[in-house]
Scaffold this motif. Structure first.
Motif, PDB file in Angstrom:
ATOM      1  N   ASN A  81       0.850  -1.179   0.000  1.00 49.35           N
ATOM      2  CA  ASN A  81       0.000   0.000   0.000  1.00 49.35           C
ATOM      3  C   ASN A  81       0.889   1.233   0.000  1.00 49.35           C
ATOM      4  O   ASN A  81       2.046   1.165   0.430  1.00 49.35           O
ATOM      5  CB  ASN A  81      -0.910   0.026   1.238  1.00 49.35           C
ATOM      6  N   VAL A  82       0.334   2.343  -0.454  1.00 49.86           N
ATOM      7  CA  VAL A  82       1.124   3.569  -0.505  1.00 49.86           C
ATOM      8  C   VAL A  82       0.319   4.733   0.049  1.00 49.86           C
ATOM      9  O   VAL A  82      -0.917   4.679   0.115  1.00 49.86           O
ATOM     10  CB  VAL A  82       1.574   3.929  -1.951  1.00 49.86           C
ATOM     11  N   SER A  83       1.045   5.770   0.433  1.00 48.02           N
ATOM     12  CA  SER A  83       0.420   7.019   0.871  1.00 48.02           C
ATOM     13  C   SER A  83       1.229   8.181   0.314  1.00 48.02           C
ATOM     14  O   SER A  83       2.455   8.232   0.510  1.00 48.02           O
ATOM     15  CB  SER A  83       0.411   7.116   2.395  1.00 48.02           C
ATOM     16  N   ARG A  84       0.540   9.071  -0.392  1.00 48.88           N
ATOM     17  CA  ARG A  84       1.208  10.316  -0.816  1.00 48.88           C
ATOM     18  C   ARG A  84       0.840  11.339   0.249  1.00 48.88           C
ATOM     19  O   ARG A  84      -0.210  11.970   0.204  1.00 48.88           O
ATOM     20  CB  ARG A  84       0.704  10.761  -2.190  1.00 48.88           C
ATOM     21  N   LEU A  85       1.711  11.488   1.210  1.00 49.94           N
ATOM     22  CA  LEU A  85       1.420  12.268   2.408  1.00 49.94           C
ATOM     23  C   LEU A  85       1.307  13.758   2.085  1.00 49.94           C
ATOM     24  O   LEU A  85       0.500  14.477   2.681  1.00 49.94           O
ATOM     25  CB  LEU A  85       2.518  12.026   3.439  1.00 49.94           C
ATOM     26  N   ASN A  86       2.132  14.207   1.186  1.00 53.72           N
ATOM     27  CA  ASN A  86       2.119  15.598   0.730  1.00 53.72           C
ATOM     28  C   ASN A  86       2.941  15.602  -0.562  1.00 53.72           C
ATOM     29  O   ASN A  86       3.309  14.517  -1.059  1.00 53.72           O
ATOM     30  CB  ASN A  86       2.706  16.539   1.781  1.00 53.72           C
ATOM     31  N   LYS A  87       3.251  16.754  -1.089  1.00 56.16           N
ATOM     32  CA  LYS A  87       3.960  16.760  -2.366  1.00 56.16           C
ATOM     33  C   LYS A  87       5.350  16.151  -2.234  1.00 56.16           C
ATOM     34  O   LYS A  87       5.879  15.559  -3.163  1.00 56.16           O
ATOM     35  CB  LYS A  87       4.066  18.187  -2.909  1.00 56.16           C
ATOM     36  N   ARG A  88       5.965  16.261  -1.080  1.00 54.44           N
ATOM     37  CA  ARG A  88       7.336  15.797  -0.884  1.00 54.44           C
ATOM     38  C   ARG A  88       7.433  14.305  -0.596  1.00 54.44           C
ATOM     39  O   ARG A  88       8.428  13.681  -0.944  1.00 54.44           O
ATOM     40  CB  ARG A  88       7.970  16.537   0.302  1.00 54.44           C
ATOM     41  N   GLU A  89       6.446  13.734   0.082  1.00 55.16           N
ATOM     42  CA  GLU A  89       6.620  12.404   0.662  1.00 55.16           C
ATOM     43  C   GLU A  89       5.676  11.357   0.080  1.00 55.16           C
ATOM     44  O   GLU A  89       4.481  11.597  -0.108  1.00 55.16           O
ATOM     45  CB  GLU A  89       6.402  12.486   2.176  1.00 55.16           C
ATOM     46  N   PHE A  90       6.242  10.169  -0.158  1.00 52.24           N
ATOM     47  CA  PHE A  90       5.476   9.061  -0.738  1.00 52.24           C
ATOM     48  C   PHE A  90       5.980   7.785  -0.066  1.00 52.24           C
ATOM     49  O   PHE A  90       7.111   7.376  -0.293  1.00 52.24           O
ATOM     50  CB  PHE A  90       5.715   9.023  -2.246  1.00 52.24           C
ATOM     51  N   SER A  91       5.160   7.179   0.775  1.00 52.79           N
ATOM     52  CA  SER A  91       5.610   6.017   1.536  1.00 52.79           C
ATOM     53  C   SER A  91       5.015   4.734   0.980  1.00 52.79           C
ATOM     54  O   SER A  91       3.942   4.728   0.375  1.00 52.79           O
ATOM     55  CB  SER A  91       5.228   6.167   3.012  1.00 52.79           C
TER      56      SER A  91
END
Lengths: 113, 111
Positions: free
Chosen positions: A65-75
């Motif tokens: 699974n992924v999360s684009r937390l904000n423009k800078r971060e992608f986990s």
């Protein structure tokens, strides 16, 4: 000028454990990507995020699974690790699409035992 | 399915020689492709973009043959530092975001 920063660089998990791979870019790029690289194979796209607030499946999304937390971060999250997920994971970003090349992080070497 | 195929090598080449790699692809209508370089245990780094008109950057020349569906990379006057794996990258069909990566061709330059 850090570019794309991935953490951790190395990780050993037991089957069934969970973990999150972190990725951050400081180039104000719109799109971000998670790939895995296995011996003798090309990089395979797991998930991508074309822009902040959107995520889409790539070629091999199962088990992730992924999360684009904000423009800078992608986990990237592995909820229940399996030995088949032993691989080198790369995060990448690029300004747009089309002719723009990727900037990659230095990779995470994950072993699931 | 392999939509992008590369000769895995390794290509063992003496320093100063010219070496060429080909990469064949299918299922792409893109106008631009890419060559990346990957050093051992490192991340890939963009080497060149490849357009319909070809592209040249110093000792490196990339060509695209859409009719035969292959792209090529030519390295002239090879240096020891050119030793690496060269990855061919093809946009997937008409996608702007999904790229298909070849497994790479390993190049070893010998003194």
């Amino acid at each position: 000028n850090a570019g794309v920063t991935q953490t951790p660089k190395f990780q050993v998990l037991k089957t069934g454990q969970s973990m999150t791979l972190q990725c951050a870019q400081d180039m104000n790029h719109n799109s971000m990507y998670w790939y895995r690289q296995d011996p003798g194979m090309g990089l395979r796209l797991i998930y991508y995020s074309a822009s902040e607030g959107t995520t889409d499946k790539g070629e091999v999304p199962n088990g992730y699974n992924v999360s684009r937390l904000n423009k800078r971060e992608f986990s990237l999250r592995l909820e229940s690790a399996a030995p088949s997920q032993t691989s080198v994971y790369f995060c990448a970003s690029r300004q747009g699409a089309g002719n723009y090349g990727y900037t990659f992080g230095s990779g995470t070497r994950l072993t699931v035992v | 399915r392999k939509e992008v195929e590369q000769d895995p090598g390794p290509f063992n080449v003496p320093e100063g020689a010219t070496v060429a790699f080909n990469c064949t692809y299918s299922n792409s209508a893109s106008q631009s492709f890419f060559w990346y370089r990957q050093d051992c245990r490192k991340e890939p780094k963009l080497l060149m973009s490849v357009y319909s008109s070809g592209n040249e950057d110093g000792r490196f020349t990339a060509q695209l043959n859409r009719a035969s569906q292959y792209i090529s990379l030519l390295i002239r006057d090879s240096k020891l530092s050119d030793s690496a794996t060269y990855l061919c990258v093809v946009p997937f069909r008409d996608s702007n975001y999904q790229l298909i990566w070849g497994a790479g061709t390993k190049l070893i330059i010998k003194p």
